[in-house]
Design a protein around this motif. Structure first.
Motif, PDB file in Angstrom:
ATOM      1  N   ARG A  13       0.831  -1.211   0.000  1.00 37.27           N
ATOM      2  CA  ARG A  13       0.000   0.000   0.000  1.00 37.27           C
ATOM      3  C   ARG A  13       0.866   1.261   0.000  1.00 37.27           C
ATOM      4  O   ARG A  13       0.574   2.230  -0.719  1.00 37.27           O
ATOM      5  CB  ARG A  13      -0.908   0.000   1.228  1.00 37.27           C
ATOM      6  CG  ARG A  13      -2.020  -1.030   1.186  1.00 37.27           C
ATOM      7  CD  ARG A  13      -2.986  -0.815   2.334  1.00 37.27           C
ATOM      8  NE  ARG A  13      -4.093  -1.751   2.292  1.00 37.27           N
ATOM      9  CZ  ARG A  13      -5.146  -1.682   3.095  1.00 37.27           C
ATOM     10  NH1 ARG A  13      -5.220  -0.720   3.995  1.00 37.27           N
ATOM     11  NH2 ARG A  13      -6.115  -2.572   2.995  1.00 37.27           N
ATOM     12  N   ASP A  14       1.907   1.266   0.812  1.00 39.09           N
ATOM     13  CA  ASP A  14       2.778   2.440   0.866  1.00 39.09           C
ATOM     14  C   ASP A  14       3.518   2.631  -0.457  1.00 39.09           C
ATOM     15  O   ASP A  14       3.754   3.767  -0.889  1.00 39.09           O
ATOM     16  CB  ASP A  14       3.767   2.309   2.014  1.00 39.09           C
ATOM     17  CG  ASP A  14       3.098   2.481   3.378  1.00 39.09           C
ATOM     18  OD1 ASP A  14       1.923   2.912   3.406  1.00 39.09           O
ATOM     19  OD2 ASP A  14       3.732   2.178   4.404  1.00 39.09           O
ATOM     20  N   ASN A  15       3.911   1.549  -1.110  1.00 36.55           N
ATOM     21  CA  ASN A  15       4.550   1.655  -2.423  1.00 36.55           C
ATOM     22  C   ASN A  15       3.603   2.293  -3.438  1.00 36.55           C
ATOM     23  O   ASN A  15       4.014   3.131  -4.246  1.00 36.55           O
ATOM     24  CB  ASN A  15       4.971   0.273  -2.925  1.00 36.55           C
ATOM     25  CG  ASN A  15       6.169  -0.289  -2.170  1.00 36.55           C
ATOM     26  OD1 ASN A  15       6.887   0.438  -1.485  1.00 36.55           O
ATOM     27  ND2 ASN A  15       6.382  -1.578  -2.296  1.00 36.55           N
ATOM     28  N   LEU A  16       2.356   1.889  -3.403  1.00 34.11           N
ATOM     29  CA  LEU A  16       1.386   2.399  -4.366  1.00 34.11           C
ATOM     30  C   LEU A  16       1.109   3.884  -4.166  1.00 34.11           C
ATOM     31  O   LEU A  16       0.751   4.585  -5.122  1.00 34.11           O
ATOM     32  CB  LEU A  16       0.081   1.605  -4.263  1.00 34.11           C
ATOM     33  CG  LEU A  16       0.129   0.178  -4.818  1.00 34.11           C
ATOM     34  CD1 LEU A  16      -1.129  -0.590  -4.433  1.00 34.11           C
ATOM     35  CD2 LEU A  16       0.285   0.187  -6.329  1.00 34.11           C
ATOM     36  N   THR A  17       1.277   4.379  -2.956  1.00 34.21           N
ATOM     37  CA  THR A  17       1.014   5.793  -2.695  1.00 34.21           C
ATOM     38  C   THR A  17       1.835   6.695  -3.600  1.00 34.21           C
ATOM     39  O   THR A  17       1.340   7.683  -4.142  1.00 34.21           O
ATOM     40  CB  THR A  17       1.317   6.117  -1.219  1.00 34.21           C
ATOM     41  OG1 THR A  17       0.481   5.316  -0.376  1.00 34.21           O
ATOM     42  CG2 THR A  17       1.075   7.585  -0.911  1.00 34.21           C
ATOM     43  N   SER A  18       3.118   6.354  -3.780  1.00 39.44           N
ATOM     44  CA  SER A  18       3.975   7.131  -4.680  1.00 39.44           C
ATOM     45  C   SER A  18       4.070   6.516  -6.062  1.00 39.44           C
ATOM     46  O   SER A  18       4.140   7.230  -7.068  1.00 39.44           O
ATOM     47  CB  SER A  18       5.388   7.249  -4.087  1.00 39.44           C
ATOM     48  OG  SER A  18       5.363   7.890  -2.829  1.00 39.44           O
ATOM     49  N   GLY A  19       4.054   5.203  -6.136  1.00 35.18           N
ATOM     50  CA  GLY A  19       4.311   4.532  -7.402  1.00 35.18           C
ATOM     51  C   GLY A  19       3.244   4.753  -8.454  1.00 35.18           C
ATOM     52  O   GLY A  19       3.552   4.812  -9.648  1.00 35.18           O
ATOM     53  N   ARG A  20       1.984   4.896  -8.035  1.00 34.85           N
ATOM     54  CA  ARG A  20       0.918   5.022  -9.037  1.00 34.85           C
ATOM     55  C   ARG A  20       1.089   6.266  -9.907  1.00 34.85           C
ATOM     56  O   ARG A  20       0.657   6.284 -11.055  1.00 34.85           O
ATOM     57  CB  ARG A  20      -0.446   5.046  -8.352  1.00 34.85           C
ATOM     58  CG  ARG A  20      -0.662   6.197  -7.394  1.00 34.85           C
ATOM     59  CD  ARG A  20      -2.160   6.311  -7.042  1.00 34.85           C
ATOM     60  NE  ARG A  20      -2.672   5.090  -6.468  1.00 34.85           N
ATOM     61  CZ  ARG A  20      -2.813   4.881  -5.157  1.00 34.85           C
ATOM     62  NH1 ARG A  20      -2.431   5.826  -4.305  1.00 34.85           N
ATOM     63  NH2 ARG A  20      -3.310   3.760  -4.701  1.00 34.85           N
TER      64      ARG A  20
END
Length: 413
Positions: free
Chosen positions: A86-93
């Motif tokens: 979830r934390d990766n997706l916060t910036s990665g998206r």
């Protein structure tokens, strides 16, 4: 009055002329204003990249007895990896980076290799492993010629960072030597330098004791007495008589416990012959994480985890979160899911991992161990973090914990 008005008018006229550029006064065409600086083109965002991350966790051997309220949660560790995604997706998206998690749970007497094979066949190229050291080496050697990155999030064994290190394995979990070094620094700082070492009967207990002896020698403490626990789990019923008798060893400052399985360490406090504090695997413990950790933004991580999982974050949860987040942090710079590029970024000089402990964590290039501060905590409070002030190092104080480059036996292969 007329003369005065004429004088004022002449003065104003002179001031107006002075304020006009000389070229304008001469009738020259006015200079055109400078053109604005052209904006730098934004970095092009490449095609979407998907990072497939797998988790394999083998359920460890349970202790001889455990209270119902102390039973580990079913999603221990896995919940931390889920939060990392979830934390990766916060910036990665925003950079067209996607992250997907798959997990496999292996029973205590099972073989984790088939679970790893299943994940790799499904396309996972980054695998978080919480398995025994022997199984980890078997997995690493099986896929040594494949472009797979394994991340050890559970095994603390020093040999995995020393003579048995592997080039395709990174280590998030602190080694035993890192843990005992963190504890030793604090005890020496407090001048509690004379230790009584109580060692359990399992192989892991003996490995912890070995690390404690090394830390005592490294930082100037002294083990003045040592015993092996040989009373068995039934001693819990007779602790008030057995423990005082077994701890009559003369004077010491600290009782250091090596009981990773949890067979006897919890019955030692308040039952020893002398009123002495207890540390090691019970009492004051060196850990990667604890629910009481709140500083440096840690309370935000704790809150996010509690909102997701409806329980507090345990050390294994944190280590799995670190493993998933380490891949995500590297991906923000590589913007490419190629394991080789991600691995190179994780080992690069400009890579760091925010771990909510006051300083960023980085991987040691000589054994691929994550260098990070270690918490010293008991059940209801985090007392301090090591490395302690005053323990200096030529490159990073974090390298005072565990095996430094000159001490390393690792030959990555």
């Amino acid at each position: 009055m007329t003369r005065m008005a004429s004088a004022v008018g002449a003065t104003l006229f002179a001031m107006m002329c002075a304020s006009v550029p000389a070229g304008a006064q001469d009738g020259a065409p006015p200079t055109s204003p400078a053109a604005p600086l052209a904006a730098k083109p934004a970095t092009a965002i490449g095609p979407e990249q998907t990072f497939l991350i797998g988790v394999v966790r083998q359920i460890p051997e349970p202790p001889p007895w455990i209270a119902p309220l102390q039973m580990p949660p079913d999603n221990l560790g896995i919940a931390g990896a889920e939060l990392g995604i979830r934390d990766n997706l916060t910036s990665g998206r925003f950079l067209k980076l996607d992250y997907k998690l798959s997990s496999e749970i292996v029973p205590t007497d099972g073989d984790p290799l088939p679970a790893v094979e299943k994940l790799i066949e499904a396309g996972n190229r980054f695998i978080l492993l919480d398995v025994p050291p022997g199984a980890l080496l078997k997995i690493a050697d099986t896929y040594k010629d494949r472009d797979i990155v394994f991340i050890n999030v559970g095994a603390p064994d020093d040999r995995l960072r020393q003579q048995d290190c592997r080039a395709n394995v990174f280590h998030i979990a602190p080694s035993r030597s890192m843990l005992t070094d963190a504890l030793a620094q604090f005890l020496v700082t407090k001048r509690w330098q004379n230790w009584f070492l109580m060692v359990g009967r399992t192989d892991n207990d003996k490995l912890y004791a070995e690390a404690a002896r090394r830390s005592a020698k490294k930082f100037g403490a002294k083990i003045v007495a040592e015993k092996t626990w040989d009373y068995g789990p039934d001693a819990r019923a007779t602790a008030q008589s057995e423990v005082p008798r077994g701890t009559q060893v003369g004077e010491y400052d600290m009782l250091i416990v090596a009981d990773e399985l949890g067979e006897f360490g919890d019955i030692l406090p308040y039952n020893t012959w002398l009123p002495r504090p207890i540390a090691g695997t019970q009492g004051l413990m060196a850990l990667s994480w604890h629910p009481t950790m709140e500083n440096w933004g840690a309370s935000q991580l704790q809150s996010r985890f509690f909102k997701q999982s409806k329980r507090m974050m345990q050390p294994l949860d944190f280590q799995m979160w670190q493993g998933a987040f380490a891949i995500g942090s590297a991906s923000l710079k590589t913007r490419n899911s190629d394991p080789g590029k991600v691995k190179a970024q994780m080992l690069s000089a400009d890579y760091d991992l925010p771990v909510f402990k006051g300083v960023a964590a980085t991987f040691r290039p000589w054994d691929q161990q994550l260098r990070q501060p270690i918490l010293l905590t008991h059940a209801t409070n985090t007392v301090t973090l090591s490395p302690q002030a005053g323990f200096l190092h030529q490159s990073s104080p974090l390298d005072t914990l565990g095996f430094d480059r000159p001490e390393s036996l690792c030959k990555l292969k």
